[in-house]
Design an enzyme around this catalytic site. Structure first.
Site, PDB file in Angstrom:
ATOM      1  N   HIS A   1       0.991  -1.173  -0.203  1.00  0.00           N
ATOM      2  CA  HIS A   1       0.256  -0.004   0.372  1.00  0.00           C
ATOM      3  C   HIS A   1       0.820   1.488   0.286  1.00  0.00           C
ATOM      4  O   HIS A   1       1.649   1.576   1.284  1.00  0.00           O
ATOM      5  CB  HIS A   1      -0.495   0.155   0.858  1.00  0.00           C
ATOM      6  CG  HIS A   1      -2.225   1.025   1.250  1.00  0.00           C
ATOM      7  ND1 HIS A   1      -2.782   1.116   1.959  1.00  0.00           N
ATOM      8  CD2 HIS A   1      -2.071   2.433   0.157  1.00  0.00           C
ATOM      9  CE1 HIS A   1      -3.898   1.674   1.876  1.00  0.00           C
ATOM     10  NE2 HIS A   1      -3.617   2.436   0.921  1.00  0.00           N
TER      11      HIS A   1
ATOM     12  N   HIS B   1       1.037   4.672  -2.543  1.00  0.00           N
ATOM     13  CA  HIS B   1       1.244   5.399  -3.962  1.00  0.00           C
ATOM     14  C   HIS B   1       1.890   6.439  -4.124  1.00  0.00           C
ATOM     15  O   HIS B   1       2.651   7.214  -3.167  1.00  0.00           O
ATOM     16  CB  HIS B   1       0.180   6.631  -2.661  1.00  0.00           C
ATOM     17  CG  HIS B   1      -1.207   6.520  -2.632  1.00  0.00           C
ATOM     18  ND1 HIS B   1      -2.378   5.954  -3.328  1.00  0.00           N
ATOM     19  CD2 HIS B   1      -1.872   5.518  -1.336  1.00  0.00           C
ATOM     20  CE1 HIS B   1      -3.057   5.613  -2.657  1.00  0.00           C
ATOM     21  NE2 HIS B   1      -3.109   5.266  -0.533  1.00  0.00           N
TER      22      HIS B   1
ATOM     23  N   HIS C   1      -9.303   0.470  -1.884  1.00  0.00           N
ATOM     24  CA  HIS C   1      -9.067   1.158  -0.474  1.00  0.00           C
ATOM     25  C   HIS C   1     -10.975   1.837   0.534  1.00  0.00           C
ATOM     26  O   HIS C   1     -11.789   2.003  -0.475  1.00  0.00           O
ATOM     27  CB  HIS C   1      -9.516   2.983  -0.042  1.00  0.00           C
ATOM     28  CG  HIS C   1      -7.725   3.617  -1.142  1.00  0.00           C
ATOM     29  ND1 HIS C   1      -6.723   2.679  -1.567  1.00  0.00           N
ATOM     30  CD2 HIS C   1      -6.451   4.420   0.306  1.00  0.00           C
ATOM     31  CE1 HIS C   1      -5.969   3.304  -1.590  1.00  0.00           C
ATOM     32  NE2 HIS C   1      -5.200   4.447  -0.186  1.00  0.00           N
TER      33      HIS C   1
ATOM     34  N   GLU D   1     -11.406   3.301   5.775  1.00  0.00           N
ATOM     35  CA  GLU D   1      -9.938   4.177   6.575  1.00  0.00           C
ATOM     36  C   GLU D   1     -11.006   5.605   7.382  1.00  0.00           C
ATOM     37  O   GLU D   1     -10.791   4.987   8.623  1.00  0.00           O
ATOM     38  CB  GLU D   1      -8.853   5.358   5.262  1.00  0.00           C
ATOM     39  CG  GLU D   1      -8.364   5.876   5.424  1.00  0.00           C
ATOM     40  CD  GLU D   1      -7.448   6.553   4.781  1.00  0.00           C
ATOM     41  OE1 GLU D   1      -8.086   6.521   3.788  1.00  0.00           O
ATOM     42  OE2 GLU D   1      -6.530   7.239   5.067  1.00  0.00           O
TER      43      GLU D   1
ATOM     44  N   ASP E   1       1.788   3.745   2.781  1.00  0.00           N
ATOM     45  CA  ASP E   1       1.179   4.824   2.594  1.00  0.00           C
ATOM     46  C   ASP E   1       1.181   5.931   1.425  1.00  0.00           C
ATOM     47  O   ASP E   1       1.332   5.873   0.357  1.00  0.00           O
ATOM     48  CB  ASP E   1      -0.462   4.689   3.167  1.00  0.00           C
ATOM     49  CG  ASP E   1      -1.378   5.820   2.734  1.00  0.00           C
ATOM     50  OD1 ASP E   1      -2.169   5.292   1.641  1.00  0.00           O
ATOM     51  OD2 ASP E   1      -2.351   5.705   4.113  1.00  0.00           O
ATOM     52  N   ASP E   2       1.577   7.578   1.790  1.00  0.00           N
ATOM     53  CA  ASP E   2       2.196   8.041   1.602  1.00  0.00           C
ATOM     54  C   ASP E   2       3.949   8.335   2.429  1.00  0.00           C
ATOM     55  O   ASP E   2       3.257   9.651   3.717  1.00  0.00           O
ATOM     56  CB  ASP E   2       1.302   9.317   1.571  1.00  0.00           C
ATOM     57  CG  ASP E   2       0.265   9.334   0.715  1.00  0.00           C
ATOM     58  OD1 ASP E   2      -0.206   8.741  -0.565  1.00  0.00           O
ATOM     59  OD2 ASP E   2      -1.376   8.550   1.747  1.00  0.00           O
TER      60      ASP E   2
HETATM   61  N1  HPA Z   1      -6.824   6.832   1.372  1.00  0.00           N
HETATM   62  C1  HPA Z   1      -7.400   7.400   0.057  1.00  0.00           C
HETATM   63  N2  HPA Z   1      -6.403   8.002  -1.282  1.00  0.00           N
HETATM   64  C2  HPA Z   1      -5.916   8.523  -0.717  1.00  0.00           C
HETATM   65  C3  HPA Z   1      -4.138   7.656   0.611  1.00  0.00           C
HETATM   66  C4  HPA Z   1      -5.294   7.044   1.560  1.00  0.00           C
HETATM   67  O1  HPA Z   1      -4.673   6.824   2.572  1.00  0.00           O
HETATM   68  N3  HPA Z   1      -2.953   7.989  -0.525  1.00  0.00           N
HETATM   69  C5  HPA Z   1      -3.089   8.931  -1.239  1.00  0.00           C
HETATM   70  N4  HPA Z   1      -4.343   8.482  -1.450  1.00  0.00           N
HETATM   71 ZN    ZN Z   2      -3.600   4.912   0.216  1.00  0.00          ZN
END
Ligand code: HPA
Ligand code: ZN
Length: 352
Positions: free
Chosen positions: A28, A30, A212, A215, A293-294
């Protein structure tokens, strides 16, 4: 002096070292979320784009988020510096170097073409830059990777269909990498059902499907992703805990959840890492994995994510190993390649 602290911090240091050297998968991630402020400034300069921040420090100081949307606003603005194939290459190569330093062996990478095509960047440029860096790393180091093209859920299903149509002529050229379809961006108010038809088409086309869900959105979105979109993995999924029947189902089916601890903390999905439900999900028998994630926005790559949860939740070495095993089981590699990764992990565990 509080002597009780000494043994636990000593064993914490040993577990930190074990985590740092442990072979891992990342499922996971991006790629646009790996754009570090330094590289963002360098690309802005190369492309003669003015950034609304005076310095790298000022930009980093703006990374203070109250929820998913407050992050996404900055994340899409940051992606504006990506213009050329070389830009996408440089961003991806920088991520690979960080991942390799954290002993990531195989990464399954989201990219959001709509973030770029909306700005007039050809979709072929996006594919070409990311894929070239991944292929170079594969040739050079055997670094494994998969590309997962993700639809932005705040846009329409029609837009997602148009993106799919624009990408399909590239499929053969990137058949070694582009295996998956994902769904990201603003979750609340954009349920999985909105993308039922485009996911059905992607399924017919033979793509691996993830989304996703859970969350910020409710457990019902996880159910929607499973039953309507027919995904095989859930990205995040931490709110599944609110539905006991769903928890049983996820445990029974061993549906992987790609959990991202530092992301959940930075986006206020949890108030404190000590309150994160990762250990409870793991104890309930769910196929939990750890991911970043990011990482440029959330304060850490893979090892930092493992360290943060291991410390805050007092995870055992066996729990850490289970998270890494789950990451291998949940990836899109062929069984024989998964077996090779499992063997490396078990040899590492036996030797350390
Ligand atoms: N959630 C949803 N969209 C996203 C995320 C995330 O954590 N990171 C980059 N786009
Ligand atoms: Zn994500």
């Amino acid at each position: 002096m509080n002597t009780a602290v000494t043994p636990s911090s000593a064993s914490g240091a040993a577990l930190d070292a074990f985590i740092a050297g442990m072979p891992k998968t990342e499922l996971h991630l991006h790629i646009e979320g790996t754009l570090e402020p330094e590289l963002m400034f360098a690309l802005a300069q190369r492309n003669q784009i003015a950034l609304p921040y005076a310095s790298v420090e000022a930009l980093r100081a703006a990374y203070n988020f109250s929820d998913l949307q407050s992050f996404l606003d900055l994340y899409y603005a940051g992606a504006n510096v990506l213009r050329t194939e070389q830009d996408f290459y440089d961003m991806t190569a920088a991520y690979i170097a960080r991942a390799q330093a954290d002993q990531v062996r195989h990464a399954e990478i989201f990219f959001d073409p709509q973030t770029h095509t909306e700005r007039g960047i050809p979709i072929a440029t996006v594919f070409a830059g990311i894929a070239a860096a991944l292929r170079d790393a594969r040739r050079r180091d055997g670094f494994g990777s998969v590309m997962i093209m993700s639809f932005l859920r705040h846009l329409s299903e029609e837009d997602a269909f148009a993106t799919l149509e624009a990408a399909l002529p590239l499929r053969e050229q990137y058949a070694d990498l582009w295996l998956g379809i994902g769904l990201d961006s603003s979750e609340r108010g954009n349920p999985p059902e909105k993308f039922e038809r485009v996911y059905a088409r992607c399924r017919e086309l033979g793509f691996r499907l993830v989304a996703h869900a859970g969350e910020e959105g409710p457990a019902a979105y996880v159910i929607g992703a499973l039953d309507t979109l027919h995904v095989e993995r859930i990205d995040h999924g931490v709110r599944s805990e609110e539905d006991p029947a769903l928890m049983q189902r996820l445990a029974q089916q061993r549906t992987p959840l790609t959990v991202c601890p530092l992301s959940n903390l930075k986006l206020c999905v949890v108030k404190d890492m000590a309150e994160h439900n990762l250990a409870r999900l793991l104890d309930a028998g769910l196929a939990v994995t750890v991911n970043s994630d990011d990482p440029a926005y959330f304060g850490g790559y893979m090892n930092a994510n493992y360290h943060a949860v291991a410390r805050a939740l007092d995870l055992s070495r066996e729990q850490v190993l289970q998270l890494a095993r789950n990451g291998i089981d949940a990836c899109f590699l062929a069984d024989e390649d998964k077996a090779t990764l499992h063997q490396e992990l078990e040899q590492y565990a036996a030797a350390h």
